[in-house]
Enzyme design. Structure first.
Site, PDB file in Angstrom:
ATOM      1  N   LEU A  42       0.808  -1.271  -0.008  1.00 39.88           N
ATOM      2  CA  LEU A  42       0.053   0.041  -0.008  1.00 39.88           C
ATOM      3  C   LEU A  42       0.903   1.368  -0.167  1.00 39.88           C
ATOM      4  O   LEU A  42       2.052   1.326   0.564  1.00 39.88           O
ATOM      5  CB  LEU A  42      -0.930  -0.143   1.152  1.00 39.88           C
ATOM      6  CG  LEU A  42      -1.955  -1.149   1.373  1.00 39.88           C
ATOM      7  CD1 LEU A  42      -2.507  -1.354   2.630  1.00 39.88           C
ATOM      8  CD2 LEU A  42      -2.813  -1.348   0.053  1.00 39.88           C
ATOM      9  N   GLY A  45      -1.838   6.457  -2.363  1.00 36.74           N
ATOM     10  CA  GLY A  45      -2.767   6.537  -3.399  1.00 36.74           C
ATOM     11  C   GLY A  45      -3.941   5.479  -2.631  1.00 36.74           C
ATOM     12  O   GLY A  45      -5.196   5.818  -2.809  1.00 36.74           O
ATOM     13  N   HIS A  46      -3.424   4.490  -2.202  1.00 39.94           N
ATOM     14  CA  HIS A  46      -4.484   3.335  -1.653  1.00 39.94           C
ATOM     15  C   HIS A  46      -5.064   4.130  -0.327  1.00 39.94           C
ATOM     16  O   HIS A  46      -6.321   3.842  -0.269  1.00 39.94           O
ATOM     17  CB  HIS A  46      -3.817   2.083  -1.144  1.00 39.94           C
ATOM     18  CG  HIS A  46      -3.127   1.280  -2.325  1.00 39.94           C
ATOM     19  ND1 HIS A  46      -1.808   1.253  -2.532  1.00 39.94           N
ATOM     20  CD2 HIS A  46      -3.740   0.492  -3.409  1.00 39.94           C
ATOM     21  CE1 HIS A  46      -1.820   0.240  -3.609  1.00 39.94           C
ATOM     22  NE2 HIS A  46      -2.706  -0.048  -4.261  1.00 39.94           N
ATOM     23  N   GLY A 156      -9.313   3.886  -8.000  1.00 39.43           N
ATOM     24  CA  GLY A 156      -8.579   5.009  -8.271  1.00 39.43           C
ATOM     25  C   GLY A 156      -8.664   5.185  -9.789  1.00 39.43           C
ATOM     26  O   GLY A 156      -8.692   4.516 -10.626  1.00 39.43           O
ATOM     27  N   GLN A 162      -9.790   0.346 -16.051  1.00 46.56           N
ATOM     28  CA  GLN A 162     -10.269  -0.454 -15.155  1.00 46.56           C
ATOM     29  C   GLN A 162     -11.621   0.183 -14.305  1.00 46.56           C
ATOM     30  O   GLN A 162     -12.416  -0.542 -14.246  1.00 46.56           O
ATOM     31  CB  GLN A 162      -9.295  -0.866 -14.001  1.00 46.56           C
ATOM     32  CG  GLN A 162      -9.786  -1.429 -12.657  1.00 46.56           C
ATOM     33  CD  GLN A 162      -8.805  -1.813 -11.688  1.00 46.56           C
ATOM     34  OE1 GLN A 162      -7.836  -2.580 -12.250  1.00 46.56           O
ATOM     35  NE2 GLN A 162      -8.479  -1.149 -10.743  1.00 46.56           N
ATOM     36  N   MET A 193       1.710   7.531  -8.148  1.00 47.68           N
ATOM     37  CA  MET A 193       2.062   6.268  -6.918  1.00 47.68           C
ATOM     38  C   MET A 193       1.604   5.014  -7.703  1.00 47.68           C
ATOM     39  O   MET A 193       0.655   5.025  -8.015  1.00 47.68           O
ATOM     40  CB  MET A 193       1.810   6.691  -5.551  1.00 47.68           C
ATOM     41  CG  MET A 193       2.314   7.832  -4.985  1.00 47.68           C
ATOM     42  SD  MET A 193       1.852   7.932  -3.425  1.00 47.68           S
ATOM     43  CE  MET A 193       3.061   9.426  -2.947  1.00 47.68           C
TER      44      MET A 193
HETATM   45  P1  AMP Z   1      -3.656  -1.675  -7.027  1.00 45.94           P
HETATM   46  O1  AMP Z   1      -3.320  -2.384  -5.678  1.00 45.94           O
HETATM   47  O2  AMP Z   1      -2.624  -1.364  -7.963  1.00 45.94           O
HETATM   48  O3  AMP Z   1      -4.587  -2.838  -7.755  1.00 45.94           O
HETATM   49  O4  AMP Z   1      -4.784  -0.842  -6.899  1.00 45.94           O
HETATM   50  C1  AMP Z   1      -5.792  -0.748  -5.819  1.00 45.94           C
HETATM   51  C2  AMP Z   1      -6.624   0.383  -6.070  1.00 45.94           C
HETATM   52  O5  AMP Z   1      -5.962   1.697  -5.790  1.00 45.94           O
HETATM   53  C3  AMP Z   1      -7.126   0.795  -7.679  1.00 45.94           C
HETATM   54  O6  AMP Z   1      -8.332   1.413  -7.399  1.00 45.94           O
HETATM   55  C4  AMP Z   1      -6.090   1.824  -8.186  1.00 45.94           C
HETATM   56  O7  AMP Z   1      -6.732   2.432  -9.141  1.00 45.94           O
HETATM   57  C5  AMP Z   1      -5.807   2.424  -6.850  1.00 45.94           C
HETATM   58  N1  AMP Z   1      -4.633   3.205  -7.083  1.00 45.94           N
HETATM   59  C6  AMP Z   1      -3.281   2.608  -7.323  1.00 45.94           C
HETATM   60  N2  AMP Z   1      -2.614   3.663  -7.317  1.00 45.94           N
HETATM   61  C7  AMP Z   1      -3.081   4.926  -7.241  1.00 45.94           C
HETATM   62  C8  AMP Z   1      -2.578   6.097  -7.025  1.00 45.94           C
HETATM   63  N3  AMP Z   1      -1.212   6.671  -7.510  1.00 45.94           N
HETATM   64  N4  AMP Z   1      -3.824   7.154  -7.078  1.00 45.94           N
HETATM   65  C9  AMP Z   1      -4.715   6.842  -6.670  1.00 45.94           C
HETATM   66  N5  AMP Z   1      -5.218   5.574  -6.628  1.00 45.94           N
HETATM   67  C10 AMP Z   1      -4.412   4.678  -7.011  1.00 45.94           C
END
Ligand code: AMP
Length: 292
Positions: A42, A45-46, A156, A162, A193
């Protein structure tokens, strides 16, 4: 009674059946459930999505699951960064959270044969080079929605395609929940991020700002009145080309709703999306052009 230490307000569930039973009980008690699906490792962003979900829910569930079915055979499932203890520490600072972290074997029956396929929005951009990726994403999100029974789920804008696909699935399959889109959270130098950023060696990390620079460049050109799609796409490509080790996968303007290629003169809302490789690390970034 003093407040319990913050870490003790984290609850970790491993068993999908227990997650669903807990969610049903919350629902019966009239509590609003917010879900944040993640693959862990994490970053802020998360965490921004956790806070977004918290604004609209009484109970927040963060799923941490590196979903094998959304990785292709030559992709980075094995090397995807993982650090569950650190994830729990970060979430511990966010108050009461239920962490749902199942094993893959508990999520997928060995003879599972039903999946969620979308064949229009999923065929371009990332879907063009990652066959089956969005089928894996949609299937796991449908399952998470059935297990955590969220009223709201935060996604995000970083993963724009997605997000668009999840919105489409929720509408087309009548999932009773609202999707909350969260803004892209960036490093101070503009790099979006991502859990994968840690895999960039220093030289590539420095060059990786080209994605953000390219997007800023076209936002400025659009604000000055540049309406030609081809001109903006050329600007994207030229900026990425300033990074010597960047290998461009795509730099495209697409209609935000249909994800069809933008017409010769783009009109809002248009998604400008990039995928760029540095060595074996694949980065994506995007901006939504809204001013036409
Ligand atoms: P992931 O763990 O990469 O599958 O991402 C989980 C969630 O976090 C997804 O909805 C992503 O779009 C969101 N996410 C990942 N990176 C960012 C970021 N830099 N800013 C905002 N949301 C993010």
């Amino acid at each position: 009674m003093p407040e319990p230490p913050v870490m003790s307000r984290l609850e970790v569930l491993r068993d999908p059946a227990v997650m669903q039973t807990r969610a049903l009980a919350w629902r019966r008690a009239g509590r609003r459930i917010g879900l944040v699906p993640t693959m862990g490792y994490l970053h802020p962003g998360h965490i921004s999505l956790v806070r977004l979900a918290r604004e609209q829910a009484d109970v927040v569930v963060v799923s941490i699951f590196v979903n094998p079915t959304q990785f292709g055979p030559r992709e980075d499932f094995a090397t995807y960064p993982r650090d569950f203890a650190r994830d729990l520490e970060l979430l511990g600072a966010e108050g009461a959270i239920t962490v749902f972290a199942p094993e893959a074997a508990a999520v997928y029956a060995p003879d599972a044969s039903v999946q969620v396929c979308e064949e229009r929005l999923a065929s371009c951009l990332c879907g063009a080079t990652r066959p089956g990726h969005f089928r894996g994403v949609l299937t796991v999100c449908a399952k998470l929605f059935h297990l955590a029974l969220p009223d709201v789920a935060a996604f995000g804008r970083k993963d724009a395609q997605q997000l668009r696909l999840i919105e489409q699935m929720v509408r087309d399959l009548n999932f009773p929940l609202a999707i909350l889109p969260g803004p892209i959270v960036r490093e101070p130098d503009g790099l979006a991020m991502s859990s994968r950023n840690v895999r960039l060696p220093a030289a590539h990390r420095a060059q990786a700002t080209c994605l953000h620079r390219a997007l800023r460049t076209i936002e400025q050109a659009a604000a000055r009145g540049e309406r030609r799609t081809a001109a903006l796409e050329a600007l994207l490509r030229a900026t990425i080309a300033t990074a010597p080790d960047a290998r461009l996968e795509y730099a495209e303007l697409r209609d935000w709703h249909t994800l069809a290629p933008a017409p010769a003169q783009w009109h809002a809302p248009t998604l400008a999306a990039l995928a760029v490789h540095f060595g074996d690390v694949r980065l994506i970034d995007n901006t939504l052009l809204t001013a036409s």
